[in-house]
Design a protein around this motif. Structure first.
Motif, PDB file in Angstrom:
ATOM      1  N   GLU A  53      41.061  50.329  27.171  1.00 13.63           N
ATOM      2  CA  GLU A  53      40.292  49.084  27.417  1.00 13.63           C
ATOM      3  C   GLU A  53      40.484  48.816  29.144  1.00 13.63           C
ATOM      4  OE1 GLU A  53      39.803  44.308  26.153  1.00 13.63           O
ATOM      5  OE2 GLU A  53      41.618  45.476  25.441  1.00 13.63           O
ATOM      6  N   TRP A  54      39.592  48.474  29.601  1.00 16.49           N
ATOM      7  CA  TRP A  54      39.525  48.242  31.127  1.00 16.49           C
ATOM      8  C   TRP A  54      38.905  46.483  30.943  1.00 16.49           C
ATOM      9  CZ3 TRP A  54      36.198  46.254  34.548  1.00 16.49           C
ATOM     10  CH2 TRP A  54      36.482  46.346  36.079  1.00 16.49           C
ATOM     11  N   VAL A  55      39.716  45.709  31.652  1.00 17.53           N
ATOM     12  CA  VAL A  55      39.211  44.397  31.530  1.00 17.53           C
ATOM     13  C   VAL A  55      39.639  43.530  32.848  1.00 17.53           C
ATOM     14  CG1 VAL A  55      41.472  43.359  30.956  1.00 17.53           C
ATOM     15  CG2 VAL A  55      39.525  42.352  30.171  1.00 17.53           C
ATOM     16  N   VAL A  56      38.388  42.995  33.182  1.00 17.21           N
ATOM     17  CA  VAL A  56      38.329  42.189  34.626  1.00 17.21           C
ATOM     18  C   VAL A  56      38.267  40.675  34.204  1.00 17.21           C
ATOM     19  CG1 VAL A  56      36.003  42.644  35.113  1.00 17.21           C
ATOM     20  CG2 VAL A  56      37.535  42.030  36.870  1.00 17.21           C
ATOM     21  N   PRO A  72      54.628  37.318  31.554  1.00 16.00           N
ATOM     22  CA  PRO A  72      53.405  37.755  31.463  1.00 16.00           C
ATOM     23  C   PRO A  72      52.631  38.073  32.902  1.00 16.00           C
ATOM     24  CG  PRO A  72      53.539  35.416  31.095  1.00 16.00           C
ATOM     25  CD  PRO A  72      54.923  36.204  31.043  1.00 16.00           C
ATOM     26  N   ARG A  73      51.818  38.874  33.034  1.00 16.97           N
ATOM     27  CA  ARG A  73      50.959  39.182  34.333  1.00 16.97           C
ATOM     28  C   ARG A  73      50.205  37.949  34.373  1.00 16.97           C
ATOM     29  NH1 ARG A  73      49.929  45.478  34.462  1.00 16.97           N
ATOM     30  NH2 ARG A  73      51.909  46.090  33.532  1.00 16.97           N
ATOM     31  N   ILE A  74      49.970  37.319  35.658  1.00 16.18           N
ATOM     32  CA  ILE A  74      49.146  36.283  35.870  1.00 16.18           C
ATOM     33  C   ILE A  74      47.671  36.754  36.242  1.00 16.18           C
ATOM     34  CG2 ILE A  74      48.679  34.060  36.772  1.00 16.18           C
ATOM     35  CD1 ILE A  74      51.030  34.093  34.813  1.00 16.18           C
ATOM     36  N   LEU A  75      46.590  36.557  35.649  1.00 15.88           N
ATOM     37  CA  LEU A  75      45.263  37.179  36.098  1.00 15.88           C
ATOM     38  C   LEU A  75      44.378  36.009  36.432  1.00 15.88           C
ATOM     39  CD1 LEU A  75      44.604  39.699  33.058  1.00 15.88           C
ATOM     40  CD2 LEU A  75      45.642  40.000  35.553  1.00 15.88           C
ATOM     41  N   ARG A  76      43.700  36.417  37.584  1.00 13.20           N
ATOM     42  CA  ARG A  76      42.776  35.354  38.181  1.00 13.20           C
ATOM     43  C   ARG A  76      41.647  36.198  38.402  1.00 13.20           C
ATOM     44  NH1 ARG A  76      47.920  33.680  39.928  1.00 13.20           N
ATOM     45  NH2 ARG A  76      48.329  31.312  39.498  1.00 13.20           N
ATOM     46  N   PRO A  77      40.360  35.397  38.805  1.00 11.64           N
ATOM     47  CA  PRO A  77      39.335  35.991  38.930  1.00 11.64           C
ATOM     48  C   PRO A  77      39.355  37.051  40.132  1.00 11.64           C
ATOM     49  CG  PRO A  77      38.751  33.794  39.009  1.00 11.64           C
ATOM     50  CD  PRO A  77      40.283  33.715  38.981  1.00 11.64           C
ATOM     51  N   GLY A  78      38.776  38.266  39.681  1.00 12.43           N
ATOM     52  CA  GLY A  78      38.989  39.670  40.373  1.00 12.43           C
ATOM     53  C   GLY A  78      39.911  40.472  39.813  1.00 12.43           C
ATOM     54  N   PRO A  99      36.542  27.573  31.395  1.00 15.72           N
ATOM     55  CA  PRO A  99      36.615  28.712  30.894  1.00 15.72           C
ATOM     56  C   PRO A  99      37.137  29.835  31.313  1.00 15.72           C
ATOM     57  CG  PRO A  99      34.535  27.571  30.724  1.00 15.72           C
ATOM     58  CD  PRO A  99      35.365  26.634  31.697  1.00 15.72           C
ATOM     59  N   THR A 100      37.560  30.823  30.679  1.00 16.74           N
ATOM     60  CA  THR A 100      38.378  31.837  31.206  1.00 16.74           C
ATOM     61  C   THR A 100      37.208  32.987  30.910  1.00 16.74           C
ATOM     62  OG1 THR A 100      40.479  31.220  31.019  1.00 16.74           O
ATOM     63  CG2 THR A 100      40.097  33.540  30.935  1.00 16.74           C
ATOM     64  N   VAL A 101      36.547  33.730  31.583  1.00 17.45           N
ATOM     65  CA  VAL A 101      35.525  34.727  31.254  1.00 17.45           C
ATOM     66  C   VAL A 101      35.856  36.195  31.562  1.00 17.45           C
ATOM     67  CG1 VAL A 101      33.056  35.564  31.692  1.00 17.45           C
ATOM     68  CG2 VAL A 101      33.786  33.110  31.665  1.00 17.45           C
ATOM     69  N   TRP A 102      36.088  37.020  30.557  1.00 17.98           N
ATOM     70  CA  TRP A 102      36.511  38.421  30.726  1.00 17.98           C
ATOM     71  C   TRP A 102      35.482  39.359  30.576  1.00 17.98           C
ATOM     72  CZ3 TRP A 102      42.045  38.650  30.212  1.00 17.98           C
ATOM     73  CH2 TRP A 102      42.775  37.726  29.711  1.00 17.98           C
ATOM     74  N   LEU A 103      35.486  40.381  31.292  1.00 18.74           N
ATOM     75  CA  LEU A 103      34.554  41.457  30.857  1.00 18.74           C
ATOM     76  C   LEU A 103      35.409  42.626  30.554  1.00 18.74           C
ATOM     77  CD1 LEU A 103      31.526  42.405  31.236  1.00 18.74           C
ATOM     78  CD2 LEU A 103      32.202  43.573  33.334  1.00 18.74           C
ATOM     79  N   ALA A 104      35.191  42.982  29.208  1.00 17.09           N
ATOM     80  CA  ALA A 104      36.024  44.216  28.839  1.00 17.09           C
ATOM     81  C   ALA A 104      35.390  45.467  28.401  1.00 17.09           C
ATOM     82  CB  ALA A 104      36.725  43.719  27.483  1.00 17.09           C
TER      83      ALA A 104
END
Length: 112
Positions: A53-56, A72-78, A99-104
């Motif tokens: 899986e590749w997720v942004v 945990p790895r902290i993920l922010r937009p981009g 809302p946290t929006v992911w593209l997987a």
């Protein structure tokens, strides 16, 4: 001809459960929009997926933990992450204020 669509159309502000929308199913790949509003993996639960899986992260923020990592790895937009098949991981938290929006993109995915 298909019309253009927008990843941010109809993003809910609050959900009881995380929302997953399949955007495209292609030979060997599935593309999803995932919306989280404070959801996290259940205690003790780990994803262990058959496919890579590749997720942004497109909006909001999240904590993504891989088995064996101390924090945990902290993920922010981009921010994006490639998750190999069978790499055990979990969502420790998602933003409760927006809302946290992911593209997987699931590679090697079978059609549902």
């Amino acid at each position: 001809m298909l019309g253009a669509r927008n990843l941010f159309a109809n993003v809910p502000e609050r959900l009881i459960d995380e929302e997953t929308t399949i955007l495209a199913e292609l030979p060997g790949a599935r593309i999803e929009r995932i919306v989280s509003t404070g959801q996290a993996s259940q205690p003790g639960f780990w994803y262990d997926q058959e496919q890579a899986e590749w997720v942004v992260l497109l909006g909001g923020s999240a904590g993504l933990l891989f088995e064996g990592e101390a924090a945990p790895r902290i993920l922010r937009p981009g921010d994006y992450v490639e998750i190999p098949a069978h790499a055990r991981h979990r969502i420790e938290w998602t933003d409760a204020n927006e809302p946290t929006v992911w593209l997987a993109v699931h590679v090697g995915a079978k059609a549902r």
